[in-house]
Scaffold this motif. Structure first.
Motif, short mmCIF file in Angstrom:
data_model
loop_
_atom_site.label_atom_id
_atom_site.label_comp_id
_atom_site.label_asym_id
_atom_site.label_seq_id
_atom_site.Cartn_x
_atom_site.Cartn_y
_atom_site.Cartn_z
N UNK A 1 45.82 30.45 36.96
CA UNK A 1 45.36 31.68 37.61
C UNK A 1 44.29 32.36 36.77
N UNK A 2 43.16 32.66 37.41
CA UNK A 2 42.12 33.44 36.74
C UNK A 2 42.53 34.91 36.68
N UNK A 3 42.13 35.57 35.60
CA UNK A 3 42.40 36.99 35.49
C UNK A 3 43.74 37.33 34.87
N UNK A 4 44.48 36.32 34.38
CA UNK A 4 45.75 36.55 33.70
C UNK A 4 45.63 36.10 32.25
N UNK A 5 45.98 36.98 31.33
CA UNK A 5 45.87 36.70 29.90
C UNK A 5 47.23 36.85 29.22
N UNK A 6 47.64 35.81 28.49
CA UNK A 6 48.88 35.88 27.70
C UNK A 6 48.55 36.57 26.38
N UNK A 7 48.97 37.80 26.23
CA UNK A 7 48.67 38.59 25.04
C UNK A 7 49.57 38.18 23.88
N UNK A 8 50.83 37.87 24.18
CA UNK A 8 51.77 37.47 23.13
C UNK A 8 52.89 36.65 23.74
#
Length: 232
Positions: free
Chosen positions: A24-31
């Motif tokens: 999915x574009x626009x989803x970032x795993x921060x931690x």
């Protein structure tokens, strides 16, 4: 960008969620964390939109983590145990995924988040949906719907004018209808909140029709009723 946190005490489980999310574009795993206590500390210091959360973990469980937060992101549970589903929905989690989590089921959960948070709400007075009734696609305005009843692979759409038997499943309609105007009150019923005339701990009344209020749906129902009351 949707900022995501993964919390699970098993590394392969965390990596699988990260892999699924990469579609999915626009989803970032921060931690990516392995226990609920570290997640609690992290959430006090960082703004997160969506958390993929295991339930049974060292130190504190996923259920305890949500209970300890006064406010926070939306949660999708990822667990090997089905028996916590009732507790989870009382906490108003977005979805409940049972391991092993398939790509298809994961996508459905993410689409649910996107539908809830990333689409501009239509003008409700003009909003409509086409329902497959027999061989026809029948246009029904959402403002005319009183409630929808699930009938296995079909639904019955009760409107102010007529009742229609349509080829659709209730779960699909739950995701498509605007959640601020509709809510599921039972495994077999979705109601239009503005058509409700009264309710008790066991049932909801819409005009002269009384429908059962299911235990698993009661918490979310009461939350929506309270929100509507405050706005009015």
């Amino acid at each position: 960008m949707v900022k995501c946190l993964i919390v699970d005490d098993e590394e392969p489980a965390r990596e699988l969620i990260r892999l699924h999310l990469s579609d999915f574009e626009g989803f970032e795993v921060v931690a990516s964390l392995d226990n609920g206590l570290d997640a609690f500390t992290f959430l006090q210091k960082n703004v997160i939109d969506l958390v993929f959360l295991d339930i049974q973990m060292p130190k504190i469980s996923g259920l305890e983590l949500i209970g300890a937060l006064k406010a926070g992101p939306q949660f999708i549970f990822t667990t090997a145990f089905r028996e916590y589903a009732a507790n989870a929905y009382e906490l108003d989690v977005l979805d409940y995924l049972v391991k092993p989590i398939t790509r298809e089921r994961f996508m459905k959960a993410v689409f649910r988040y996107m539908h809830k948070n990333m689409q501009p709400p239509p003008d409700y007075q003009d909003a409509y949906h086409f329902f497959k009734v027999g061989r026809e696609q029948v246009k029904i305005f959402l403002k005319d719907i009183i409630f929808i009843e699930g009938l296995a692979d079909y639904i019955q759409v009760h409107t102010v004018h007529h009742a229609y038997i349509a080829s659709e499943k209730l779960g699909y309609m739950e995701e498509k209808l605007p959640e601020q105007e509709f809510t599921r009150i039972h495994k077999s019923f979705i109601i239009a909140l503005d058509k409700m005339t009264s309710y008790t701990a066991e049932q909801v009344k819409l005009g002269d029709r009384s429908l059962p209020l299911g235990r698993l749906f009661k918490g979310n129902f009461l939350k929506k009723v309270s929100s509507k009351t405050e706005k009015n």
